[in-house]
Design a protein around this motif. Structure first.
Motif, PDB file in Angstrom:
ATOM      1  N   PRO A  16       0.825  -1.212   0.000  1.00 19.45           N
ATOM      2  CA  PRO A  16       0.000   0.000   0.000  1.00 19.45           C
ATOM      3  C   PRO A  16       0.856   1.258   0.000  1.00 19.45           C
ATOM      4  O   PRO A  16       2.040   1.230   0.323  1.00 19.45           O
ATOM      5  CB  PRO A  16      -0.787  -0.123   1.315  1.00 19.45           C
ATOM      6  N   ALA A  55      -1.220  -3.919  -5.928  1.00 19.66           N
ATOM      7  CA  ALA A  55      -0.607  -2.691  -5.399  1.00 19.66           C
ATOM      8  C   ALA A  55      -0.669  -1.541  -6.401  1.00 19.66           C
ATOM      9  O   ALA A  55      -0.907  -0.390  -6.016  1.00 19.66           O
ATOM     10  CB  ALA A  55       0.838  -2.963  -4.989  1.00 19.66           C
ATOM     11  N   TYR A  58      -4.071  -0.115  -6.449  1.00 20.72           N
ATOM     12  CA  TYR A  58      -4.261   0.613  -5.190  1.00 20.72           C
ATOM     13  C   TYR A  58      -3.681   2.030  -5.305  1.00 20.72           C
ATOM     14  O   TYR A  58      -4.314   3.006  -4.895  1.00 20.72           O
ATOM     15  CB  TYR A  58      -3.571  -0.136  -4.055  1.00 20.72           C
ATOM     16  N   TRP A 278      -6.114  -1.139   3.142  1.00 19.58           N
ATOM     17  CA  TRP A 278      -5.326  -2.196   2.510  1.00 19.58           C
ATOM     18  C   TRP A 278      -5.406  -3.410   3.425  1.00 19.58           C
ATOM     19  O   TRP A 278      -4.937  -3.364   4.563  1.00 19.58           O
ATOM     20  CB  TRP A 278      -3.891  -1.749   2.305  1.00 19.58           C
ATOM     21  N   ASN A 279      -6.010  -4.481   2.934  1.00 21.17           N
ATOM     22  CA  ASN A 279      -6.209  -5.689   3.743  1.00 21.17           C
ATOM     23  C   ASN A 279      -6.899  -5.317   5.054  1.00 21.17           C
ATOM     24  O   ASN A 279      -7.980  -4.782   5.045  1.00 21.17           O
ATOM     25  CB  ASN A 279      -4.882  -6.414   3.972  1.00 21.17           C
TER      26      ASN A 279
END
Length: 502
Positions: A16, A55, A58, A278-279
């Motif tokens: 991230p 990623a 993101y 992120w997660n």
């Protein structure tokens, strides 16, 4: 500036985007916009071992959410693409070879085991192993080998890297827009690897080649790259290229002020360190921050406008920003200040816009129906928003506008509900029932006149009335609440309280 301003944000897709990276992107973006230039996104994915699926997507989503769309990059191909380094790897070998031909770089065949032996040997003697002028001729490379031996080993497929040949006994005089003038002794520098044995360039070579080919005018990046400036400047000189102007931004420090802000600091302190989630890690978007608030507080981390002004919308940032006013020292991150910025943007937003955002939460609670329409929600927002920091605060601040209280603050009830309160509330019901125009102003005039006429104290009526309407001793002007929830609802709440508390 005679040369067109072109800047790039060049993250690695290894996870991230930390807010330090977002701040770097922001400074690049507003600098480009101020000077009518281009903001480029380049994905530096030469290290395929550390590549993380998702990623890159993101990074793009985070930049878009923050209001920093790039002009060129993956999916927005310009004439300088491709914009992923992994798709440009065919370019780099020719430039590495060019440096070898110029005598600015050389082939090195040292195995990792041999280099590890040298490091441990130096450590045992209290020294640090540096591959450079003082030992390169004793090591396994094309400088210590005869040309035919070098050619044979390459032809035989032996692994090698290409190292930069750092000159000895020279002084480098470097300029940085933030740091000022710097002097570097080349004897302290090592011969960095430019091209790896796996056929991929290192960051240093790919970075310089891409910046040159993409006509980057200014390299604005984090302080952690400052130690690489000497090598990068030498590479430009070795190729005979004009170097861009450099600006190295200060670190964002922990809230305690010592050390670089990390994900762990956010987990420990209960605040985000990523723009979007992120997660399992929450982002500023999911925490309820407005993107404008995020870019505003990030801009103030390391930049000083030279005035007392703290709230800057993007357009104002673009007009006011200058790299010359970026600080050298690290900027301490203050989680409470980030909330303050969000509150400032909250107060500046249109009530209707906030009502739309709050309506999403009401729909989830199955409360937004034909009774609570957008106009009603907008009126509620106008009454409670000055106490809110996030849209998510609206429910706690104003749930009683949508549902009757099912219990009452115990401490307040004990204090406010006296022996004669039920009787007073019963009389008040008769007064409220007689009001034909149930507006805040009318209710206030009639109720206050009744209190005075009855010889009652306001303390005997107003606090218990707030308690029965709200469930506690909070909320805006009591008659504004009544005017909004309406005559029938106000009376029903009083009747329920008489039954429960009487």
């Amino acid at each position: 500036m005679s040369k067109k301003v072109r800047v790039r944000f060049a993250p690695s897709p290894t996870g991230p985007l930390h807010i330090g990276g977002v701040r770097t992107a922001l400074f690049n973006y507003i600098f480009a916009r101020k000077h009518g230039g281009d903001f480029i996104l380049r994905i530096e994915d030469t290290d395929q071992n550390r590549y993380v699926e998702g990623a890159e997507e993101y990074i793009v989503e985070a930049l878009d959410w923050c209001g920093m769309p790039f002009d060129e990059g993956p999916g927005k191909e310009g004439r300088f693409g491709p914009y992923r380094q992994s798709e440009r790897k065919h370019l780099y070998r020719q430039y590495a070879d060019e440096l070898v031909k110029k005598g600015k770089a050389y082939y090195a065949f040292d195995t990792s085991e041999k280099l590890d032996f040298h490091r441990k040997d130096h450590e045992a003697r209290g020294k640090t192993f540096i591959y450079n002028w003082h030992n390169r001729l004793k090591l396994d490379n094309s400088l210590s080998l005869k040309p035919e031996e070098t050619e044979k080993r390459i032809a035989d497929g032996e692994d090698f890297v290409i190292r930069f040949l750092t000159p000895a006994d020279e002084k480098l005089y470097l300029k940085d827009i933030v740091r000022g003038d710097m002097e570097i002794d080349t004897n302290t520098l090592d011969d960095k690897v430019l091209y790896k044995s796996d056929g991929m360039p290192t960051y240093h070579l790919a970075n310089i080649v891409d910046d040159h080919l993409m006509e980057i005018s200014h390299v604005i990046r984090g302080e952690e790259w400052l130690p690489s400036l000497a090598l990068h400047w030498q590479l430009y000189d070795a190729f005979g290229w004009e170097a861009p102007q450099f600006a190295h931004l200060p670190l964002i420090m922990k809230p305690v002020g010592k050390g670089k802000l990390s994900k762990r600091d956010g987990e420990k302190g209960g605040f985000p360190v990523f723009p979007i989630s992120w997660n399992e890690s929450q982002g500023y978007r999911e925490a309820g921050y407005f993107p404008e608030a995020v870019t505003n507080f990030l801009a103030m981390l390391g930049w000083n406008p030279g005035t007392e002004q703290e709230v800057f919308r993007m357009e104002e940032l673009i007009q006011t920003f200058s790299l010359e006013r970026v600080n050298k020292s690290g900027a301490r991150f203050d989680p409470e200040k980030t909330k303050w910025y969000n509150q400032q943007y909250m107060q500046g937003k249109n009530d209707g816009e906030l009502a739309e955002l709050f309506s999403l939460a009401l729909i989830e609670k199955k409360l937004l129906d034909k009774t609570w329409n957008t106009d009603y929600v907008t009126k509620v927002i106008a009454l409670i928003k000055e106490r809110a920091i996030f849209v998510s605060d609206f429910w706690e601040l104003g749930s009683y506008f949508f549902v009757s209280p099912d219990n009452y603050n115990e401490k307040a009830a004990k204090k406010q509900w006296k022996g004669d309160t039920s009787e007073i509330m019963q009389q008040l019901l008769t007064v409220l029932e007689s009001i034909s125009d149930f507006s805040s102003e009318k209710i206030e005039t009639i109720v206050k006149s009744w209190i005075t006429d009855q010889g009652l104290s306001f303390g005997k009526v107003m606090p218990p009335l707030r308690l029965v309407l709200v469930g506690g001793m909070k909320g805006p002007h009591i008659f504004d609440i009544m005017g909004l929830i309406g005559q029938m609802e106000s009376m029903e709440r009083i009747k329920t309280a008489i039954a429960k508390l009487g």
